[in-house]
Structures are given as structure tokens and as C-alpha cells.
Scaffold this active site. Structure first.
Site, PDB file in Angstrom:
ATOM      1  N   GLY A  72      39.717  12.679  29.821  1.00  0.00           N
ATOM      2  CA  GLY A  72      41.020  12.967  29.240  1.00  0.00           C
ATOM      3  C   GLY A  72      40.966  13.854  28.018  1.00  0.00           C
ATOM      4  N   SER A  73      39.973  13.659  27.162  1.00  0.00           N
ATOM      5  CA  SER A  73      39.892  14.469  25.940  1.00  0.00           C
ATOM      6  C   SER A  73      39.668  15.937  26.260  1.00  0.00           C
ATOM      7  CB  SER A  73      38.771  13.951  25.027  1.00  0.00           C
ATOM      8  OG  SER A  73      39.114  12.694  24.485  1.00  0.00           O
ATOM      9  N   GLN A 181      46.938   6.973  29.929  1.00  0.00           N
ATOM     10  CA  GLN A 181      47.278   5.562  30.084  1.00  0.00           C
ATOM     11  C   GLN A 181      48.274   5.314  31.206  1.00  0.00           C
ATOM     12  OE1 GLN A 181      45.877   2.994  28.574  1.00  0.00           O
ATOM     13  NE2 GLN A 181      44.601   4.204  27.200  1.00  0.00           N
ATOM     14  N   SER A 201      42.257  10.393  33.121  1.00  0.00           N
ATOM     15  CA  SER A 201      40.849  10.023  33.011  1.00  0.00           C
ATOM     16  C   SER A 201      40.533   8.882  33.962  1.00  0.00           C
ATOM     17  CB  SER A 201      40.537   9.604  31.567  1.00  0.00           C
ATOM     18  OG  SER A 201      39.164   9.382  31.392  1.00  0.00           O
ATOM     19  N   GLY A 202      39.402   8.995  34.686  1.00  0.00           N
ATOM     20  CA  GLY A 202      39.086   8.064  35.757  1.00  0.00           C
ATOM     21  C   GLY A 202      38.846   6.633  35.332  1.00  0.00           C
ATOM     22  N   HIS A 203      38.252   6.430  34.168  1.00  0.00           N
ATOM     23  CA  HIS A 203      37.833   5.071  33.811  1.00  0.00           C
ATOM     24  C   HIS A 203      38.977   4.186  33.335  1.00  0.00           C
ATOM     25  CE1 HIS A 203      37.640   5.292  29.254  1.00  0.00           C
ATOM     26  NE2 HIS A 203      37.789   6.565  29.564  1.00  0.00           N
ATOM     27  N   THR A 239      28.428  22.539  37.398  1.00  0.00           N
ATOM     28  CA  THR A 239      28.201  21.867  38.674  1.00  0.00           C
ATOM     29  C   THR A 239      29.077  20.632  38.792  1.00  0.00           C
ATOM     30  OG1 THR A 239      25.912  22.635  38.697  1.00  0.00           O
ATOM     31  CG2 THR A 239      26.455  20.751  40.107  1.00  0.00           C
ATOM     32  N   CYS A 327      39.061   4.819  20.248  1.00  0.00           N
ATOM     33  CA  CYS A 327      38.503   6.006  19.601  1.00  0.00           C
ATOM     34  C   CYS A 327      38.536   5.905  18.079  1.00  0.00           C
ATOM     35  CB  CYS A 327      39.273   7.248  20.055  1.00  0.00           C
ATOM     36  SG  CYS A 327      39.248   7.487  21.837  1.00  0.00           S
TER      37      CYS A 327
END
Length: 395
Positions: A72-73, A181, A201-203, A239, A327
Site C-alpha cells: 500500500g505505501s 483498509q 495491500s494484500g496482507h 521481476t 506504522c
């Protein structure tokens, strides 16, 4: 200590077992570089294409509008920096809010100091909502971008994306939203909301760490952020993280399919938890709107105690929570979000964020509230401020 009760899902989530299982072959069996031309790479290419479609389907986008990033960042930085560079001949004004994630705020500060950008930081009300009239007033002929988060990562407030997108569209201004979020938690349609760019963001949705995406609407003139090879249609070199992309795609599909049922359960448990805290613990304030908030978010300020002491004592019972954004958890300063909604420093310091998951049960939150009551009473019994307050109340 008994079982762990994890209530910090806004910081990160457990990677779902089926997501891990889907990723594994791309570490050991289908490990080919997707940018190569031989047949062995075909599986990697096909897996990336599938994941791109899975993610696009969640927000009503075209698969070629999804660009994979490291998280995300990076997506936020790309949206702001590249847009500013691409559109600086039109203007240098960006509109955002005072409660954005630091990935947005610090990027805006950089653009102001190093690139000559002018940034308007919109105020929010006591529940964290922007004023749409103030947004309208902030627009100038130089405005090139409006960036407002979909859901606040600390207090859970859901901003009026559709109305913001309409205002941006009417003025010919690009609209970016940090949906880190919100993606997979609330319905978002990029066409319906006139969103030009969206970060995720995936996590945050039971996917792996180190993978994200930036949605860029077709026709938006945005430059490359990472230079090098021709990956991601020459817009983001490097990659491809094939296992991460595969995991993210499945996590997105999984979140989308379960969204209605899952979030209904989370809302029921969330509201039960909020009700118990507000009725059973005195001098507590709910932060964020009671209804227009993320389904899994509980954020309260407990007067006369320090949030750090509260977190440590909760941890003794196996309860994982936070005082705000992961963060900034190492900072001694109170949350910029809580200050922006008008909380004084002493109350902001006593804040607690608890974010649920699909695995959180009613029994879990009842246990947490019971312990929270005991801990609060214990900490207040040692607080001179609380003692003085009670004395004044009795006069």
C-alpha cells in the site's frame, strides 16, 4: 496464559491456509520468471493474469488497469508522486485530509518541500468525516488531484467516496483513494464512485505481505514509478512476485465472496463489544462514527490511563491490540487522527484500537471486555488524575 486473542487485524491479518497452499507451487514447481519467452514461464504468466482478473472483479475494474506493487505505501507514493509529475503543467495543487495514513501525508510533505506542490489538508469533524462543502471550496484552477482514504485505519470512519468522486469528476480532477483498509471489507466500484486510482495491500485481507496493487483508470496519464524492465506494461519495473500475486488474487476473491456474510457477523460482534465497553466502563469515548465505520473496527479512548500500559496488561492475558496505526506504534506522540477529530492530548494517549477478524467470536470479545474492565479499574486506582477527578465529582 490461555489462547491468544488477536485483535489487531488492521495492522496485519493471518494468511489464509488456502492462500498459502495456492502460493507454494510458485516457489518450487512453477518458479519461472514470467517475463521470459520459453514455455516454462507460461504458468507464471497465466497465474499473474488470473490474479489480476480476480482483483479487478472486486472493484469493477478492467484487469489491465491493475498494476502490482510491493504494498500500500508504494501504491500511495506512486499515485501522488507520478500524478504530480505528469500533471504539473496543468497545476500543482493537491487536496487531501488531516487523517490520512502517513504514506499519504509524508508523500505530500515531500512534494511540498522538494517539488513545489501546494497541498490543502482538509479538516474533519468529531467523527472523522470531511465536509464536502469545504472540499468544494478548496478546489482551485491549479488542483490536479484529490486523495481521500476510503476508510480510516485508526477510527474506522468510512468517507463518502461516491460524493467525493462526483465532485472530482465534475471539476475534471483526478481522484485517488487509499483503500488499504477498505478493499475486501466494503463494496467499492471504481466506475460508480468515479475513482481514478486506488491503493490496496494484500496482507490486510488474509493475503501475503509484500504485495499490493494500484488501480489506474485507463486514460490516466501517470508515469512509471520504478524504472528498469518492461514489467507491468512498462509502468512498474521489477521481476514479478508471482507467489505473492497468486496469493493476493485468491485472497481478494475469497474476501469478495464472503464479504456480505462475514461483515454482517463482524458488525454484530463489533456493536456488542462497543455497547459493553461504553455501558460498563465509565469515562470512555467511542472514536469514529457508530454506524459508518469499518465492520471490524473498535476504537475507544479511556480517560485517566495511558494506552501503552493498557496494551502491556492486555498482552499479559494473550490479547493483541494497538493504540493506533502500526506504522506509528513506536511513537510517544498521540495519534494525528485523534488530534484531528478534536481529542485533547491526555485523552488521545488513552486510546485503544481493536480490529476483529472472521475468526473472532462473541466469547472472545466478552473475555476481552471483562479483562479490560479489570485492567482499567486497576490502572485508574494508581492514577492521581483519576483520584482528583473523583474527588471533584463528589463535591
Amino acid at each position: 496464559m490461555g489462547k491468544m486473542i488477536y485483535l489487531d487485524n488492521a495492522a496485519t491479518t493471518k494468511t489464509a491456509p488456502e492462500v498459502v497452499e495456492a502460493m507454494l507451487p510458485y516457489f518450487t514447481e512453477f518458479y519461472g520468471n514470467a517475463s521470459t519467452v520459453y514455455d516454462f514461464a507460461a504458468n507464471s504468466k497465466a497465474a499473474i493474469a488470473k490474479a489480476r482478473q480476480q482483483i479487478a472483479d472486486v472493484i469493477g475494474a478492467k484487469k489491465e488497469e491493475i498494476y502490482f506493487t510491493a504494498g500500500g505505501s508504494e501504491s500511495d507514493n506512486w499515485a501522488l508522486k507520478a500524478t504530480f509529475e505528469a500533471y504539473k503543467n496543468k497545476g500543482n495543487h493537491i487536496i487531501t485530509t488531516k487523517i490520512e495514513h502517513h504514506a499519504i501525508l509524508h508523500t505530500c510533505e515531500y512534494l511540498e518541500k522538494e517539488r513545489g506542490a501546494k497541498v490543502t489538508y482538509l479538516d474533519v469533524d468529531e467523527n472523522g468525516f470531511i465536509d464536502l462543502d469545504e472540499l468544494q471550496k478548496a478546489i482551485t484552477p491549479e488542483t490536479i488531484l484529490i486523495s481521500v482514504m476510503a476508510a480510516n485505519n485508526e477510527i474506522g470512519t468510512l468517507e463518502p467516496l461516491k460524493e467525493i468522486g462526483q465532485i472530482a469528476h465534475e471539476h475534471g480532477i483526478l481522484f485517488h483513494t487509499d483503500a488499504v483498509q477498505a478493499f475486501g471489507q466494503i463494496p467499492i466500484n471504481v466506475d460508480e464512485f468515479n475513482i481514478d486510482m486506488l491503493s490496496s495491500s494484500g496482507h490486510k485481507i488474509n493475503g501475503p505481505k509484500g504485495i499490493g496493487f494500484l488501480y489506474i483508470r485507463k486514460g490516466v496519464k501517470i508515469r512509471s514509478f520504478v524504472h528498469g524492465g518492461a514489467q507491468e506494461r512498462k509502468r512498474r519495473a521489477g521481476t514479478e512476485n508471482v507467489p505473492g500475486i497468486v496469493g493476493y488474487g485468491l485472497a481478494a476473491e475469497r474476501a469478495n465472496k464472503s464479504m456480505k456474510e462475514r461483515t454482517a457477523k463482524e458488525i454484530e460482534i463489533r456493536d456488542h463489544m462497543i455497547s459493553r465497553i461504553l455501558t460498563e466502563i465509565p469515562y470512555v469515548r467511542l472514536n469514529g462514527d457508530k454506524v459508518k465505520r469499518l465492520p471490524n473496527n473498535v476504537n475507544v479512548s479511556i480517560q485517566f490511563i495511558e494506552g501503552e500500559s493498557l496494551l502491556l496488561m492486555l498482552d499479559n492475558f494473550g490479547i493483541c491490540a494497538s493504540s493506533g496505526s502500526a506504522c506509528t506504534s513506536g511513537s510517544l506522540d498521540p495519534s494525528h487522527v485523534l488530534l484531528a477529530i478534536g481529542l485533547p492530548h491526555e485523552i488521545a494517549h488513552g486510546s485503544l484500537r481493536m480490529t476483529l477478524s472472521e475468526e473472532t467470536t462473541m466469547e472472545d470479545v466478552d473475555f476481552v471486555v471483562d479483562k479490560l474492565k479489570d485492567i482499567t479499574a486497576n490502572l485508574r486506582s494508581m492514577s492521581p488524575l483519576y483520584e482528583d477527578f473523583i474527588k471533584k465529582q463528589k463535591k
